[in-house]
Design a protein around this motif. Structure first.
Motif, PDB file in Angstrom:
ATOM      1  N   LEU A  33      -4.534   3.989 -18.777  1.00  0.00           N
ATOM      2  CA  LEU A  33      -4.301   4.716 -20.016  1.00  0.00           C
ATOM      3  C   LEU A  33      -3.297   4.002 -20.909  1.00  0.00           C
ATOM      4  CD1 LEU A  33      -3.986   8.312 -18.493  1.00  0.00           C
ATOM      5  CD2 LEU A  33      -6.033   7.180 -19.368  1.00  0.00           C
ATOM      6  N   ALA A  34      -3.452   4.198 -22.204  1.00  0.00           N
ATOM      7  CA  ALA A  34      -2.519   3.623 -23.170  1.00  0.00           C
ATOM      8  C   ALA A  34      -1.201   4.387 -23.137  1.00  0.00           C
ATOM      9  CB  ALA A  34      -3.126   3.692 -24.571  1.00  0.00           C
ATOM     10  N   SER A  35      -0.103   3.657 -23.244  1.00  0.00           N
ATOM     11  CA  SER A  35       1.233   4.244 -23.287  1.00  0.00           C
ATOM     12  C   SER A  35       1.980   3.664 -24.478  1.00  0.00           C
ATOM     13  CB  SER A  35       1.990   3.934 -21.996  1.00  0.00           C
ATOM     14  OG  SER A  35       3.337   4.332 -22.112  1.00  0.00           O
ATOM     15  N   LEU A  36       2.523   4.526 -25.310  1.00  0.00           N
ATOM     16  CA  LEU A  36       3.334   4.060 -26.432  1.00  0.00           C
ATOM     17  C   LEU A  36       4.745   3.695 -25.970  1.00  0.00           C
ATOM     18  CD1 LEU A  36       2.228   6.707 -29.058  1.00  0.00           C
ATOM     19  CD2 LEU A  36       1.309   4.416 -28.682  1.00  0.00           C
ATOM     20  N   ASP A  37       5.120   4.187 -24.771  1.00  0.00           N
ATOM     21  CA  ASP A  37       6.445   3.942 -24.208  1.00  0.00           C
ATOM     22  C   ASP A  37       6.321   4.111 -22.692  1.00  0.00           C
ATOM     23  OD1 ASP A  37       9.016   4.598 -23.045  1.00  0.00           O
ATOM     24  OD2 ASP A  37       9.776   4.974 -25.061  1.00  0.00           O
ATOM     25  N   ILE A  38       6.393   3.024 -21.970  1.00  0.00           N
ATOM     26  CA  ILE A  38       6.189   3.044 -20.515  1.00  0.00           C
ATOM     27  C   ILE A  38       7.178   3.987 -19.828  1.00  0.00           C
ATOM     28  CG2 ILE A  38       6.274   1.655 -18.399  1.00  0.00           C
ATOM     29  CD1 ILE A  38       3.747   1.094 -19.989  1.00  0.00           C
ATOM     30  N   ASP A  39       8.450   3.950 -20.216  1.00  0.00           N
ATOM     31  CA  ASP A  39       9.433   4.829 -19.589  1.00  0.00           C
ATOM     32  C   ASP A  39       9.120   6.301 -19.840  1.00  0.00           C
ATOM     33  OD1 ASP A  39      10.960   2.781 -18.411  1.00  0.00           O
ATOM     34  OD2 ASP A  39      12.093   2.474 -20.265  1.00  0.00           O
ATOM     35  N   ALA A  40       8.660   6.623 -21.044  1.00  0.00           N
ATOM     36  CA  ALA A  40       8.295   8.008 -21.360  1.00  0.00           C
ATOM     37  C   ALA A  40       7.089   8.451 -20.541  1.00  0.00           C
ATOM     38  CB  ALA A  40       8.012   8.152 -22.855  1.00  0.00           C
ATOM     39  N   SER A  41       6.131   7.558 -20.337  1.00  0.00           N
ATOM     40  CA  SER A  41       4.968   7.899 -19.505  1.00  0.00           C
ATOM     41  C   SER A  41       5.391   8.170 -18.072  1.00  0.00           C
ATOM     42  CB  SER A  41       3.934   6.764 -19.530  1.00  0.00           C
ATOM     43  OG  SER A  41       3.349   6.660 -20.802  1.00  0.00           O
ATOM     44  N   ILE A  42       6.214   7.298 -17.515  1.00  0.00           N
ATOM     45  CA  ILE A  42       6.692   7.480 -16.146  1.00  0.00           C
ATOM     46  C   ILE A  42       7.441   8.809 -16.014  1.00  0.00           C
ATOM     47  CG2 ILE A  42       8.364   6.626 -14.458  1.00  0.00           C
ATOM     48  CD1 ILE A  42       7.495   3.781 -15.255  1.00  0.00           C
ATOM     49  N   GLY A  62      -3.180  10.508  -3.394  1.00  0.00           N
ATOM     50  CA  GLY A  62      -4.335   9.624  -3.368  1.00  0.00           C
ATOM     51  C   GLY A  62      -4.876   9.257  -4.742  1.00  0.00           C
ATOM     52  N   CYS A  63      -4.339   9.860  -5.790  1.00  0.00           N
ATOM     53  CA  CYS A  63      -4.746   9.536  -7.165  1.00  0.00           C
ATOM     54  C   CYS A  63      -3.794   8.480  -7.717  1.00  0.00           C
ATOM     55  CB  CYS A  63      -4.679  10.792  -8.032  1.00  0.00           C
ATOM     56  SG  CYS A  63      -5.064  10.514  -9.766  1.00  0.00           S
ATOM     57  N   GLU A  64      -4.338   7.501  -8.393  1.00  0.00           N
ATOM     58  CA  GLU A  64      -3.531   6.437  -8.993  1.00  0.00           C
ATOM     59  C   GLU A  64      -3.911   6.315 -10.456  1.00  0.00           C
ATOM     60  OE1 GLU A  64      -3.611   1.724  -8.317  1.00  0.00           O
ATOM     61  OE2 GLU A  64      -2.904   2.860  -6.578  1.00  0.00           O
ATOM     62  N   ILE A  65      -2.900   6.231 -11.323  1.00  0.00           N
ATOM     63  CA  ILE A  65      -3.119   6.039 -12.760  1.00  0.00           C
ATOM     64  C   ILE A  65      -2.264   4.862 -13.202  1.00  0.00           C
ATOM     65  CG2 ILE A  65      -2.937   7.053 -15.062  1.00  0.00           C
ATOM     66  CD1 ILE A  65      -3.230   9.816 -13.761  1.00  0.00           C
ATOM     67  N   HIS A  66      -2.849   3.988 -13.998  1.00  0.00           N
ATOM     68  CA  HIS A  66      -2.136   2.832 -14.547  1.00  0.00           C
ATOM     69  C   HIS A  66      -1.911   3.067 -16.042  1.00  0.00           C
ATOM     70  CE1 HIS A  66      -3.454  -0.284 -11.303  1.00  0.00           C
ATOM     71  NE2 HIS A  66      -3.315   0.923 -10.780  1.00  0.00           N
ATOM     72  N   PHE A  67      -0.871   2.447 -16.575  1.00  0.00           N
ATOM     73  CA  PHE A  67      -0.557   2.519 -18.006  1.00  0.00           C
ATOM     74  C   PHE A  67      -0.306   1.119 -18.539  1.00  0.00           C
ATOM     75  CE2 PHE A  67       0.923   6.408 -16.061  1.00  0.00           C
ATOM     76  CZ  PHE A  67       0.312   7.364 -16.850  1.00  0.00           C
ATOM     77  N   TRP A  68      -0.831   0.862 -19.716  1.00  0.00           N
ATOM     78  CA  TRP A  68      -0.547  -0.400 -20.395  1.00  0.00           C
ATOM     79  C   TRP A  68       0.154  -0.077 -21.708  1.00  0.00           C
ATOM     80  CZ3 TRP A  68      -3.111  -1.804 -25.068  1.00  0.00           C
ATOM     81  CH2 TRP A  68      -4.149  -0.935 -25.457  1.00  0.00           C
ATOM     82  N   LEU A  69       1.118  -0.899 -22.080  1.00  0.00           N
ATOM     83  CA  LEU A  69       1.878  -0.681 -23.301  1.00  0.00           C
ATOM     84  C   LEU A  69       0.998  -0.948 -24.511  1.00  0.00           C
ATOM     85  CD1 LEU A  69       4.623   0.092 -24.445  1.00  0.00           C
ATOM     86  CD2 LEU A  69       5.236  -2.329 -24.385  1.00  0.00           C
ATOM     87  N   CYS A  70       0.952   0.026 -25.404  1.00  0.00           N
ATOM     88  CA  CYS A  70       0.076  -0.025 -26.571  1.00  0.00           C
ATOM     89  C   CYS A  70       0.868   0.460 -27.778  1.00  0.00           C
ATOM     90  CB  CYS A  70      -1.122   0.897 -26.314  1.00  0.00           C
ATOM     91  SG  CYS A  70      -2.239   1.091 -27.700  1.00  0.00           S
ATOM     92  N   SER A  71       0.667  -0.156 -28.912  1.00  0.00           N
ATOM     93  CA  SER A  71       1.402   0.254 -30.110  1.00  0.00           C
ATOM     94  C   SER A  71       0.581   1.151 -31.030  1.00  0.00           C
ATOM     95  CB  SER A  71       1.877  -0.993 -30.873  1.00  0.00           C
ATOM     96  OG  SER A  71       0.744  -1.753 -31.279  1.00  0.00           O
ATOM     97  N   GLU A  72      -0.661   1.436 -30.670  1.00  0.00           N
ATOM     98  CA  GLU A  72      -1.531   2.232 -31.545  1.00  0.00           C
ATOM     99  C   GLU A  72      -1.861   3.589 -30.928  1.00  0.00           C
ATOM    100  OE1 GLU A  72      -4.805   0.128 -33.369  1.00  0.00           O
ATOM    101  OE2 GLU A  72      -3.892  -1.756 -32.698  1.00  0.00           O
ATOM    102  N   ARG A  73      -1.236   4.641 -31.443  1.00  0.00           N
ATOM    103  CA  ARG A  73      -1.429   5.992 -30.915  1.00  0.00           C
ATOM    104  C   ARG A  73      -2.896   6.410 -30.941  1.00  0.00           C
ATOM    105  NH1 ARG A  73       1.719  10.243 -29.513  1.00  0.00           N
ATOM    106  NH2 ARG A  73       0.675  12.258 -29.592  1.00  0.00           N
ATOM    107  N   ARG A  74      -3.646   5.971 -31.913  1.00  0.00           N
ATOM    108  CA  ARG A  74      -5.056   6.384 -32.021  1.00  0.00           C
ATOM    109  C   ARG A  74      -5.863   5.971 -30.786  1.00  0.00           C
ATOM    110  NH1 ARG A  74      -8.356   2.302 -32.871  1.00  0.00           N
ATOM    111  NH2 ARG A  74      -7.514   0.370 -33.659  1.00  0.00           N
ATOM    112  N   ILE A  75      -5.454   4.902 -30.121  1.00  0.00           N
ATOM    113  CA  ILE A  75      -6.160   4.489 -28.901  1.00  0.00           C
ATOM    114  C   ILE A  75      -5.953   5.538 -27.811  1.00  0.00           C
ATOM    115  CG2 ILE A  75      -6.249   2.775 -27.052  1.00  0.00           C
ATOM    116  CD1 ILE A  75      -5.632   0.648 -29.210  1.00  0.00           C
ATOM    117  N   ALA A  76      -4.695   5.923 -27.583  1.00  0.00           N
ATOM    118  CA  ALA A  76      -4.409   6.944 -26.566  1.00  0.00           C
ATOM    119  C   ALA A  76      -5.073   8.275 -26.929  1.00  0.00           C
ATOM    120  CB  ALA A  76      -2.909   7.123 -26.407  1.00  0.00           C
ATOM    121  N   GLU A  77      -5.068   8.623 -28.202  1.00  0.00           N
ATOM    122  CA  GLU A  77      -5.639   9.894 -28.643  1.00  0.00           C
ATOM    123  C   GLU A  77      -7.155   9.942 -28.498  1.00  0.00           C
ATOM    124  OE1 GLU A  77      -4.024  10.227 -32.579  1.00  0.00           O
ATOM    125  OE2 GLU A  77      -2.273  11.329 -31.854  1.00  0.00           O
ATOM    126  N   ASN A  78      -7.772   8.830 -28.208  1.00  0.00           N
ATOM    127  CA  ASN A  78      -9.219   8.776 -28.011  1.00  0.00           C
ATOM    128  C   ASN A  78      -9.567   8.363 -26.582  1.00  0.00           C
ATOM    129  OD1 ASN A  78     -10.647   9.277 -30.727  1.00  0.00           O
ATOM    130  ND2 ASN A  78      -8.915   7.975 -31.243  1.00  0.00           N
TER     131      ASN A  78
END
Length: 123
Positions: A12-21, A46-62
């Protein structure tokens, strides 16, 4: 036939990795498995989710992710105790009892419980 695909892991896209964590840990009960400058991994049950740093909120919102759970009501109650404002689980026509969360960056997470005796997607 040998099983070739073991699992899927949403990234998932993250605008701020620390905030996501912080959100996934404090509100959803995930533990941090790895943290890098522009990437993070959280895990729970048993569930794993990854986050990548992204600067565009519209990506996460979709973006969305579906997580199968054992008890949607108990998860809803836990998340509510952790301070989330969300609607209670609803039984869907496709045989799943679902609730959802939108994280601070706009990613939609649906949590679905398979209800026995209802028509549901093949596992």
């Amino acid at each position: 036939m040998t099983r070739q695909i073991a699992s899927t892991i949403p990234v998932l896209a993250s605008l701020d990795i620390d905030a996501s964590i912080a959100f996934y840990g404090e509100r959803l009960g995930f533990a941090t498995a790895a943290r890098y400058d522009d990437y993070a991994i959280v895990r729970r049950d048993g569930c794993e989710i990854h986050f990548w740093l992204c600067s565009e909120r519209r990506i996460a919102e979709n973006t969305s992710c579906y997580v199968r759970v054992a008890d949607a009501q108990k998860l809803y109650e836990e998340f509510s105790r952790n301070g989330l404002q969300m609607q209670p689980p609803v039984i869907q026509p496709w045989g799943m009892k679902e609730c959802h969360v939108i994280d601070p960056h706009g990613n939609l997470l649906k949590f679905g419980e398979d209800l026995p005796g209802r028509s549901s997607p093949a596992a």
